[in-house]
Design a protein around this motif. Structure first.
Motif, PDB file in Angstrom:
ATOM      1  N   TYR A 143       1.288  -8.774  -5.839  1.00  0.00           N
ATOM      2  CA  TYR A 143       0.538  -9.968  -5.482  1.00  0.00           C
ATOM      3  C   TYR A 143       0.792 -10.273  -4.008  1.00  0.00           C
ATOM      4  O   TYR A 143       1.738 -10.990  -3.678  1.00  0.00           O
ATOM      5  CB  TYR A 143       0.964 -11.148  -6.359  1.00  0.00           C
ATOM      6  N   CYS A 189       2.194  -4.341 -10.661  1.00  0.00           N
ATOM      7  CA  CYS A 189       1.066  -5.013 -10.018  1.00  0.00           C
ATOM      8  C   CYS A 189       1.642  -5.913  -8.931  1.00  0.00           C
ATOM      9  O   CYS A 189       2.513  -6.747  -9.203  1.00  0.00           O
ATOM     10  CB  CYS A 189       0.266  -5.842 -11.024  1.00  0.00           C
ATOM     11  N   GLY A 222      -5.029 -12.132  -4.218  1.00  0.00           N
ATOM     12  CA  GLY A 222      -5.472 -11.006  -5.028  1.00  0.00           C
ATOM     13  C   GLY A 222      -4.322 -10.311  -5.728  1.00  0.00           C
ATOM     14  O   GLY A 222      -3.201 -10.808  -5.772  1.00  0.00           O
ATOM     15  N   VAL A 223      -4.643  -9.155  -6.283  1.00  0.00           N
ATOM     16  CA  VAL A 223      -3.655  -8.361  -6.994  1.00  0.00           C
ATOM     17  C   VAL A 223      -3.982  -6.888  -6.773  1.00  0.00           C
ATOM     18  O   VAL A 223      -5.147  -6.513  -6.674  1.00  0.00           O
ATOM     19  CB  VAL A 223      -3.604  -8.700  -8.507  1.00  0.00           C
ATOM     20  N   SER A 224      -2.956  -6.050  -6.673  1.00  0.00           N
ATOM     21  CA  SER A 224      -3.126  -4.621  -6.475  1.00  0.00           C
ATOM     22  C   SER A 224      -2.164  -3.895  -7.408  1.00  0.00           C
ATOM     23  O   SER A 224      -0.950  -3.982  -7.236  1.00  0.00           O
ATOM     24  CB  SER A 224      -2.837  -4.259  -5.020  1.00  0.00           C
ATOM     25  N   CYS A 225      -2.713  -3.226  -8.417  1.00  0.00           N
ATOM     26  CA  CYS A 225      -1.877  -2.534  -9.404  1.00  0.00           C
ATOM     27  C   CYS A 225      -1.822  -1.037  -9.125  1.00  0.00           C
ATOM     28  O   CYS A 225      -2.794  -0.452  -8.642  1.00  0.00           O
ATOM     29  CB  CYS A 225      -2.422  -2.764 -10.809  1.00  0.00           C
ATOM     30  N   GLN A 226      -0.704  -0.436  -9.464  1.00  0.00           N
ATOM     31  CA  GLN A 226      -0.574   1.012  -9.355  1.00  0.00           C
ATOM     32  C   GLN A 226      -1.609   1.663 -10.266  1.00  0.00           C
ATOM     33  O   GLN A 226      -1.911   1.147 -11.343  1.00  0.00           O
ATOM     34  CB  GLN A 226       0.830   1.466  -9.745  1.00  0.00           C
ATOM     35  N   LEU A 228       2.276   1.774  -3.378  1.00  0.00           N
ATOM     36  CA  LEU A 228       1.307   2.306  -4.320  1.00  0.00           C
ATOM     37  C   LEU A 228       1.092   3.788  -4.089  1.00  0.00           C
ATOM     38  O   LEU A 228       0.995   4.566  -5.026  1.00  0.00           O
ATOM     39  CB  LEU A 228      -0.036   1.571  -4.183  1.00  0.00           C
ATOM     40  N   VAL A 234       0.833  -1.194   0.000  1.00  0.00           N
ATOM     41  CA  VAL A 234       0.000   0.000   0.000  1.00  0.00           C
ATOM     42  C   VAL A 234       0.870   1.246   0.000  1.00  0.00           C
ATOM     43  O   VAL A 234       0.626   2.189  -0.731  1.00  0.00           O
ATOM     44  CB  VAL A 234      -0.960  -0.003   1.217  1.00  0.00           C
TER      45      VAL A 234
END
Length: 126
Positions: free
Chosen positions: A77, A75, A82-86, A6, A3
């Motif tokens: 992982y 991105c 899940g996945v969290s991309c910029q 990002l 986080v």
């Protein structure tokens, strides 16, 4: 933390921390760089669905040095799934190191999102 990476994403802070740490830190980070080769028709690297890149203790950030100017994001992982991309792409000039994500924990799984399907090669360090 992903986080923070990002949210942070700023080149100025990463450049300042690298400069303050001195040339040995940058040499250690970039000295452990790995090559990549993204095929035409693919947007992500790596793009086989199961392989991910992993950050190491060599760098505090995720960096890329493409052979041709490109747009790039990361991105993540997380181990929780899940996945969290910029949310936005950075321009990475040809032949220059660009910080794509800052303050990334060691052992973080990620892929590069190039935002286009043109072939691209270069180096990455993280």
């Amino acid at each position: 933390m992903a986080v923070a990476a990002l949210a942070a994403g700023g080149l100025t802070a990463a450049t300042a921390s690298t400069a303050a740490a001195g040339p040995l830190t940058a040499q250690s980070c970039y000295g452990s760089a790995k090559s990549y080769s993204k095929s035409a028709g693919q947007r992500w690297f790596p793009n086989n669905g199961s392989s991910k890149l992993l950050t190491t203790g060599n760098c505090n950030d995720i960096n890329i040095k493409p052979n041709t100017t490109t747009t790039i994001a990361v991105c993540f992982y997380p181990s929780s799934g899940g996945v969290s991309c910029q949310g936005s792409f950075k321009t990475a000039p040809a032949g220059q190191w660009t910080v794509v994500a800052t303050d990334v924990r060691d052992g973080t799984s990620f892929v590069f999102d190039f935002g286009h399907t043109s072939a691209n090669t270069g180096l990455w360090a993280g």
